[in-house]
Scaffold this motif. Structure first.
Motif, mmCIF file in Angstrom:
data_model
loop_
_atom_site.group_PDB
_atom_site.id
_atom_site.type_symbol
_atom_site.label_atom_id
_atom_site.label_comp_id
_atom_site.label_asym_id
_atom_site.label_seq_id
_atom_site.Cartn_x
_atom_site.Cartn_y
_atom_site.Cartn_z
ATOM 1 N N GLY A 32 42.399 34.011 45.361
ATOM 2 C CA GLY A 32 41.460 34.316 46.439
ATOM 3 C C GLY A 32 40.583 33.121 46.739
ATOM 4 O O GLY A 32 40.976 31.976 46.528
ATOM 5 N N LEU A 33 39.367 33.424 47.226
ATOM 6 C CA LEU A 33 38.502 32.373 47.780
ATOM 7 C C LEU A 33 37.330 32.027 46.865
ATOM 8 O O LEU A 33 36.804 32.896 46.164
ATOM 9 N N THR A 34 36.924 30.780 46.945
ATOM 10 C CA THR A 34 35.649 30.334 46.387
ATOM 11 C C THR A 34 34.805 29.812 47.538
ATOM 12 O O THR A 34 35.247 28.952 48.307
ATOM 13 N N VAL A 35 33.599 30.350 47.666
ATOM 14 C CA VAL A 35 32.654 29.912 48.698
ATOM 15 C C VAL A 35 31.666 28.941 48.055
ATOM 16 O O VAL A 35 31.149 29.212 46.960
ATOM 17 N N ILE A 36 31.432 27.813 48.710
ATOM 18 C CA ILE A 36 30.505 26.808 48.184
ATOM 19 C C ILE A 36 29.255 26.800 49.060
ATOM 20 O O ILE A 36 29.307 26.417 50.231
ATOM 21 N N ASP A 37 28.165 27.300 48.507
ATOM 22 C CA ASP A 37 26.873 27.453 49.194
ATOM 23 C C ASP A 37 26.953 28.536 50.288
ATOM 24 O O ASP A 37 28.029 28.896 50.759
ATOM 25 N N THR A 38 25.777 29.055 50.659
ATOM 26 C CA THR A 38 25.756 30.288 51.462
ATOM 27 C C THR A 38 24.804 30.243 52.655
ATOM 28 O O THR A 38 24.516 31.284 53.240
ATOM 29 N N LEU A 39 24.292 29.038 53.009
ATOM 30 C CA LEU A 39 23.367 28.877 54.141
ATOM 31 C C LEU A 39 22.057 29.616 53.862
ATOM 32 O O LEU A 39 21.782 29.919 52.684
#
Ligand SMILES: [Zn+2]
Length: 272
Positions: A32-39
């Motif tokens: 699946g996905l890894t999100v880097i930082d979230t705004l």
């Protein structure tokens, strides 16, 4: 829009890159996905989270490069992801949010900060205490400079580094909690990591942009407390040069062993 930087690697670049306007990223692994930082605020992370959802893969992990609110404000947009960050970032997220200071420093987002205060941020679930291979594709590397708790994220198979706020391109960096001298030195390692660098603020770049940033930070140290003494350079065209005073004061404080917030930063957050 999610920009495909490489196979299964996306950047979310917010134009402008001024205070509160940061970048994020997404990496696809087998699970699946890894999100880097979230705004930061809802008007930013809602469209980002919608674009991530459109990839139709589970978000397994979020990596927070550091604790500044423009990188961690959207953690609740990914409610089922594990959250990876350094212990220093984790401790910072456990403190109450200084909403009044945010409003002073980033008045453009004044009303949205009320929503953020109500929403809050998620706590870190997994501490990163050293360099670690997080997934088949993703390595995380502690690299303090902009704050004491910075992480960079390397996707070596496609030669891409998400540098968080260790890199500002075309935007004056902000070192109120950083160490300009140490930061400049750490950038020597950052250029060795990857050819493509996704900064925390500004457009995607590479070694040339990192070297410009390094030159600016060294000019702030060399200014020795006198903001007028910053030498001319490529930074003459950057936005947010009102941060010069903060950066020069911070470097001068650290040079005499004082870890205090610079007076110009205290003024900018309404505490002086
Ligand atoms: Zn930051």
């Amino acid at each position: 829009m999610l920009d495909a930087v490489a196979d299964g690697v996306y950047a979310w670049i917010q134009p402008g890159g001024e205070s509160g306007v940061s970048n994020a990223g997404v990496v696809v692994d087998d699970d699946g996905l890894t999100v880097i930082d979230t705004l930061m605020v809802r008007s930013q992370w809602e469209p980002f989270a919608a674009a991530v959802a459109a990839l139709e893969l589970p978000v397994r992990r979020t990596i927070l490069t550091h604790a500044h609110i423009d990188h961690v404000g959207g953690t609740k947009a990914f409610p089922n992801a594990a959250i990876y960050a350094t212990p220093i970032t984790s401790d910072a997220l456990d403190l109450p949010m200084p909403i009044d200071g945010y409003k002073q420093f980033m008045p453009a987002f004044d009303e949205e900060f009320d929503d953020l205060a109500e929403l809050g941020t998620r706590a870190v679930t997994h501490l990163v205490e050293g360099a670690a291979q997080l997934t088949a594709r993703i390595e995380v590397l502690p690299a303090p400079g902009h704050t004491p708790g910075d992480l960079v994220v390397l996707v070596a198979d496609v030669d891409v580094c998400f540098a968080g706020d260790l890199c500002f391109f075309g935007v004056t960096p902000l070192a109120f909690q950083g160490d300009p001298a140490m930061w400049a030195d750490v950038l020597d390692a950052v250029v060795e990591l990857a050819d493509t660098i996704v900064p925390g603020h500004g457009p995607i770049g590479g070694e040339a942009e990192v070297r410009d940033l390094q030159g600016y930070l060294r000019a702030c140290v060399a200014a020795n407390g006198d903001v007028q003494a910053i030498a001319p350079g490529p930074w003459d065209t950057w936005i947010d040069r009102d941060r010069d005073a903060i950066n020069v004061e911070r470097a001068a404080l650290l040079a005499r062993g004082d870890d205090a917030l610079p007076p110009s930063m205290l003024k900018a957050i309404g505490q002086a």
